[in-house]
Structures are given as structure tokens and as C-alpha cells.
Scaffold this motif. Structure first.
Motif, PDB file in Angstrom:
ATOM      1  N   GLY A 113       0.807  -1.214   0.000  1.00 30.31           N
ATOM      2  CA  GLY A 113       0.000   0.000   0.000  1.00 30.31           C
ATOM      3  C   GLY A 113       0.837   1.259   0.000  1.00 30.31           C
ATOM      4  O   GLY A 113       0.558   2.209  -0.738  1.00 30.31           O
ATOM      5  N   VAL A 114       1.885   1.271   0.803  1.00 32.36           N
ATOM      6  CA  VAL A 114       2.759   2.447   0.878  1.00 32.36           C
ATOM      7  C   VAL A 114       3.496   2.645  -0.433  1.00 32.36           C
ATOM      8  O   VAL A 114       3.673   3.781  -0.905  1.00 32.36           O
ATOM      9  CB  VAL A 114       3.747   2.297   2.051  1.00 32.36           C
ATOM     10  CG1 VAL A 114       4.814   3.383   1.999  1.00 32.36           C
ATOM     11  CG2 VAL A 114       2.998   2.347   3.376  1.00 32.36           C
ATOM     12  N   LEU A 160      -4.939   2.292   1.054  1.00 35.33           N
ATOM     13  CA  LEU A 160      -4.426   2.909  -0.164  1.00 35.33           C
ATOM     14  C   LEU A 160      -4.893   4.353  -0.294  1.00 35.33           C
ATOM     15  O   LEU A 160      -4.116   5.245  -0.651  1.00 35.33           O
ATOM     16  CB  LEU A 160      -4.882   2.095  -1.376  1.00 35.33           C
ATOM     17  CG  LEU A 160      -4.145   2.330  -2.689  1.00 35.33           C
ATOM     18  CD1 LEU A 160      -2.672   2.032  -2.537  1.00 35.33           C
ATOM     19  CD2 LEU A 160      -4.750   1.471  -3.783  1.00 35.33           C
ATOM     20  N   VAL A 161      -6.161   4.598   0.008  1.00 39.19           N
ATOM     21  CA  VAL A 161      -6.706   5.955  -0.095  1.00 39.19           C
ATOM     22  C   VAL A 161      -6.014   6.892   0.896  1.00 39.19           C
ATOM     23  O   VAL A 161      -5.549   7.982   0.531  1.00 39.19           O
ATOM     24  CB  VAL A 161      -8.224   5.944   0.146  1.00 39.19           C
ATOM     25  CG1 VAL A 161      -8.761   7.374   0.258  1.00 39.19           C
ATOM     26  CG2 VAL A 161      -8.932   5.194  -0.976  1.00 39.19           C
ATOM     27  N   VAL A 183       1.664   6.991  -6.671  1.00 44.25           N
ATOM     28  CA  VAL A 183       0.562   7.931  -6.915  1.00 44.25           C
ATOM     29  C   VAL A 183       0.971   9.346  -6.531  1.00 44.25           C
ATOM     30  O   VAL A 183       0.644  10.324  -7.217  1.00 44.25           O
ATOM     31  CB  VAL A 183      -0.692   7.502  -6.124  1.00 44.25           C
ATOM     32  CG1 VAL A 183      -1.789   8.558  -6.233  1.00 44.25           C
ATOM     33  CG2 VAL A 183      -1.211   6.162  -6.638  1.00 44.25           C
ATOM     34  N   GLY A 184       1.732   9.453  -5.436  1.00 39.84           N
ATOM     35  CA  GLY A 184       2.163  10.764  -4.964  1.00 39.84           C
ATOM     36  C   GLY A 184       3.063  11.500  -5.923  1.00 39.84           C
ATOM     37  O   GLY A 184       3.203  12.731  -5.832  1.00 39.84           O
ATOM     38  N   ALA A 197       1.042   3.994  -2.992  1.00 41.06           N
ATOM     39  CA  ALA A 197       0.734   5.383  -2.638  1.00 41.06           C
ATOM     40  C   ALA A 197       1.874   6.316  -3.011  1.00 41.06           C
ATOM     41  O   ALA A 197       1.649   7.447  -3.461  1.00 41.06           O
ATOM     42  CB  ALA A 197       0.446   5.487  -1.141  1.00 41.06           C
ATOM     43  N   ALA A 231       0.731  10.836   0.921  1.00 39.62           N
ATOM     44  CA  ALA A 231       1.828  10.957  -0.037  1.00 39.62           C
ATOM     45  C   ALA A 231       1.657  12.185  -0.917  1.00 39.62           C
ATOM     46  O   ALA A 231       2.611  12.917  -1.192  1.00 39.62           O
ATOM     47  CB  ALA A 231       1.920   9.690  -0.893  1.00 39.62           C
ATOM     48  N   ALA A 238      -3.118   6.465   2.581  1.00 41.15           N
ATOM     49  CA  ALA A 238      -1.685   6.595   2.313  1.00 41.15           C
ATOM     50  C   ALA A 238      -1.432   7.464   1.084  1.00 41.15           C
ATOM     51  O   ALA A 238      -0.464   8.236   1.049  1.00 41.15           O
ATOM     52  CB  ALA A 238      -1.058   5.213   2.125  1.00 41.15           C
ATOM     53  N   ALA A 239      -2.300   7.362   0.070  1.00 43.25           N
ATOM     54  CA  ALA A 239      -2.132   8.186  -1.130  1.00 43.25           C
ATOM     55  C   ALA A 239      -2.372   9.659  -0.826  1.00 43.25           C
ATOM     56  O   ALA A 239      -1.674  10.537  -1.343  1.00 43.25           O
ATOM     57  CB  ALA A 239      -3.084   7.707  -2.228  1.00 43.25           C
TER      58      ALA A 239
END
Length: 405
Positions: free
Chosen positions: A51-52, A103-104, A58-59, A55, A110, A106-107
Motif C-alpha cells: 500500500g505504501v 491505499l486511499v 501515486v504521490g 501510494a 503521499a 496513504a495516497a
């Protein structure tokens, strides 16, 4: 004529307080990121790691988006938004109970982390110019390092006293720190920035600026070396040199203390130097640090290697000190005001790319031959230092050598 003081600049004090509080909150969880998320959410460590990682990728998109928003709405507003976004995300961390929710959240964190850097740099550029800007960057670097170290100590205390519940407390404390940082900016009473003309060029103009892109390419080499201590050194020191893992905490603490204590003296020493030349000199020092780390493997096991690691880390720390403030100030001064957000977003993207490339890249080089890591880093930063010397004639003169207060 007396030099103007930073305290006379409207909005500086609350901004510095907010920066300190923000860094204090970051220090609470960054040293234990994966463990922190695992304990707060109860999810398996493999799920947390995936997940991290997703994310973080995505960041990467947050930097260019933040640059556009800064140029359109003002860096201060975007900076406040990054604080509010992360405050809300950390507040709901204890409620996360599945991969999608992780995920949401952490994103969002990020994205806030990545957007923070061009926004804070843009806000500093709006608050101060010339030598005052360098001083402000120096104070920020000092305050953030002190606060980050204190946050780490506070986190260790909370977790040791409250056990697993302490991680949830850390999440809420971090949310509160970001909320307080946002409040400091909201209540700062900052003067309105001078209007800047809209520039339709956007990112096309940024990517057409060849001297600036050369500066970005040089900075990419430096950012990779900045990740040696948190990413490469733990593996190199324990698996290659065979030193006790406990030594890593000592080296990290020494680096943090010296970076915090050394910013102001180094800034005074550099105040009459060209920013490009100061960065080039730091490149030579960082090359020496790579050589020192490589040479440590040739020392006898035990105390000699411990001493070698200490010396190499001290050289690395000095190189970091020499590089940080001139780098930030040069990028901000090079950017035209109407596109400063976009320029700083591309410049700060070097850190996002380094964070993605360093773990796998460093590990691959260490697995192949440890010496390759240090040769590769030195081979990158050497040409980067030479490029900076040549850029001194191609960048705006007041960006290379700011007018002295």
C-alpha cells in the motif's frame, strides 16, 4: 546601513512556528513508518508495504499538480491545503481496516507530502528575497531538523509508555500537528503578494528552459546521495561491514544534530559565495564521503570500521550542509515569478524520483558489488558539480550571486 531582519517580514514568525510543529509531527511517525501503519491498522506487513509503495507512486503526480495550483492560487493557500489534507488523513488512520482504505489514506498523505515542498518553497520566495531568503531557508532547515529529532524522541516515549495504543496516539498527535501548522498560516496576517502576470507557457516553458533543466539534472545526483544514510547505509553497514545495527541509530542521531547545529555557521560562511559554486564544492565533499565509505570496507573489522563509518558520515553530513540552502535558494531565484510553482515542482520532483529509485537501485548495486554503489554515486555527482560551475554563466546573475543585505 543595518541589515534587515527576518522578524520584520510579515508572516515569517507564524510560518516558522508552523514549520516546526509540522516537522515535530513528521518526526513522530517517519522513523517507524511501516511499523506505525501496521500497528495502527492491524493489517499484515506485506499489505502495508504494498500500500505504501503504490501510494508513493501515486504521490509522484502531486508535484506537477501542486505547481500549477501554486501559480494559479498562491503558494500559501496550497501549503495550507497540504496541511489540512494530511491532518484529515492521519486523523482517520486508526479507522483503516482494509487495503482499499489504506491505499486511499496513504495516497492522500503521499500527495500532501509531495505537494508540500514546492508550496513551502514558493511561500518562502513570496516572503523574502535575496540574502533574506537564504537566511529564511537556513532557519527552516535548522528548525525542521531539531523538531524532527524531538518528534522521534517523543514518539519513542509514547510507544514505550502506551504500547500498541501509543501508535494510535501518535496518529492523532500527528493530525493535530498538521492542523496547528495550518492554523499558524491562516492566522499569520501575511501581506498579499505582488500580482504577477499570467503566463500561458505553463510547463512547456519550464521544459524549454535548458539551463534550468541542467540544474534539475545536477540536483538529481545530489538527492540520490542524500538518501545514502536512510536507505543504503543500513544495508551496507550491517551486511557488508558487519557492524552492530545499534550503531546506525548513533550515526543517524549524529547526522541530525550536526545538520541542525551546523546550518547557521555554514550559511554565514557561504553568504558571499556564488550559490552554484557552493553547491559544486559540496559535490566534491560528497564524493569524498563516497570514497570514505568505500575505504571503510578495507579496514579491519571492529572498532576500525566503526571509526571509518563515523568519519565517512561526518564528511557526508558536511556535504549535505554545504548543499541544502544554496540548492533551495538557487532554484527559487532562477524561476520567473509567474511560473515559480511549476519550476519548484519540477525541481522537487528529483526527491520523489530518488525515493522511488534509491531502494531498488542501491540494493541491486550492493548485491552485485558494494564498491559499485560508491563508484556510481561519485560518478554521478562529479559531473553534476562541473555542470553547476558552467551554469554560473547561464543562470540569472541575481540567482547565482544574490544581492547582499
Amino acid at each position: 546601513m543595518a541589515s534587515p531582519s527576518l522578524t520584520s517580514v510579515v508572516g515569517v514568525r507564524p510560518f516558522l512556528v508552523g514549520m516546526f510543529v509540522d516537522a515535530l509531527g513528521n518526526g513522530l511517525y517517519v522513523p517507524l513508518t511501516l511499523l506505525f501503519i501496521h500497528e495502527v491498522t492491524g493489517l499484515p506487513m506485506t499489505t502495508v508495504g504494498l500500500g505504501v509503495t503504490v501510494a508513493a507512486v501515486v504521490g509522484l503526480a502531486a508535484n506537477p499538480v501542486a505547481g500549477t495550483l501554486i501559480d494559479r492560487f498562491d503558494a500559501r493557500r496550497v501549503l495550507i491545503a497540504t496541511y489540512v489534507l494530511r491532518a484529515a488523513a492521519f486523523a482517520v488512520y486508526p479507522l483503516v481496516d482494509g487495503f482499499v482504505a489504506l491505499l486511499v489514506v496513504a495516497a492522500l498523505i503521499a500527495a500532501g507530502d509531495r505537494a508540500y515542498y514546492p508550496a513551502s518553497g514558493g511561500h518562502v520566495s513570496a516572503l523574502a528575497e535575496g540574502a533574506l531568503r537564504d537566511r529564511l531557508y537556513t532557519l527552516i532547515a535548522t528548525a525542521r531538523n531539531v523538531a524532527f529529532g524531538l518528534g522521534g524522541l517523543l514518539s519513542a516515549g509514547v510507544v514505550s509508555l502506551a504500547g500498541a495504543t501509543g501508535f494510535a496516539v501518535v496518529a492523532l498527535m500527528n493530525a493535530a500537528s498538521f492542523a496547528l501548522a495550518a492554523a499558524c498560516l491562516l492566522l499569520s496576517g501575511r501581506r498579499a503578494p505582488a500580482p504577477t502576470p499570467r503566463n500561458p507557457g505553463g510547463y512547456r516553458q519550464v521544459f524549454a528552459d535548458r539551463p534550468f533543466l541542467t540544474l534539475v539534472a545536477a540536483e538529481q545526483a545530489y538527492t540520490l546521495i542524500h538518501l545514502v544514510l536512510p536507505v543504503a547505509l543500513p544495508v551496507y553497514a550491517v551486511t557488508v561491514l558487519g557492524v552492530p545495527p545499534a550503531l546506525l541509530g548513533v550515526l543517524y542521531a549524529i547526522n541530525t544534530v550536526l545538520v541542525a547545529a551546523g546550518q547557521l555557521p555554514v550559511r554565514r560562511w557561504q553568504r558571499h559565495a556564488r550559490r552554484t559554486h557552493a553547491m559544486a564544492l559540496s559535490g566534491l565533499i560528497l564524493m569524498a564521503a563516497c570514497a570514505a565509505y568505500a575505504a571503510t570496507a578495507l579496514l579491519p573489522a571492529g572498532l576500525p570500521r566503526v571509526g571509518g563509518l563515523l568519519v565517512a558520515t561526518l564528511v557526508l553530513t558536511f556535504g549535505e550542509l554545504m548543499h541544502t540552502v544554496p540548492s533551495w535558494a538557487l532554484a527559487a531565484a532562477t524561476a520567473p515569478p509567474a511560473l515559480r510553482g511549476r519550476y519548484l515542482a519540477i525541481y522537487q520532483q528529483t526527491w520523489a524520483l530518488a525515493a522511488v529509485l534509491a531502494p531498488a537501485g542501491f540494493s541491486a548495486l550492493l548485491d552485485t558489488a558494494p564498491l559499485l554503489l560508491w563508484l556510481t554515486l561519485a560518478a554521478l555527482v562529479g559531473p553534476a558539480a562541473l555542470a553547476l560551475l558552467r551554469l554560473a554563466r547561464r543562470l540569472p546573475p541575481d540567482a547565482v550571486a544574490p544581492p547582499q543585505a
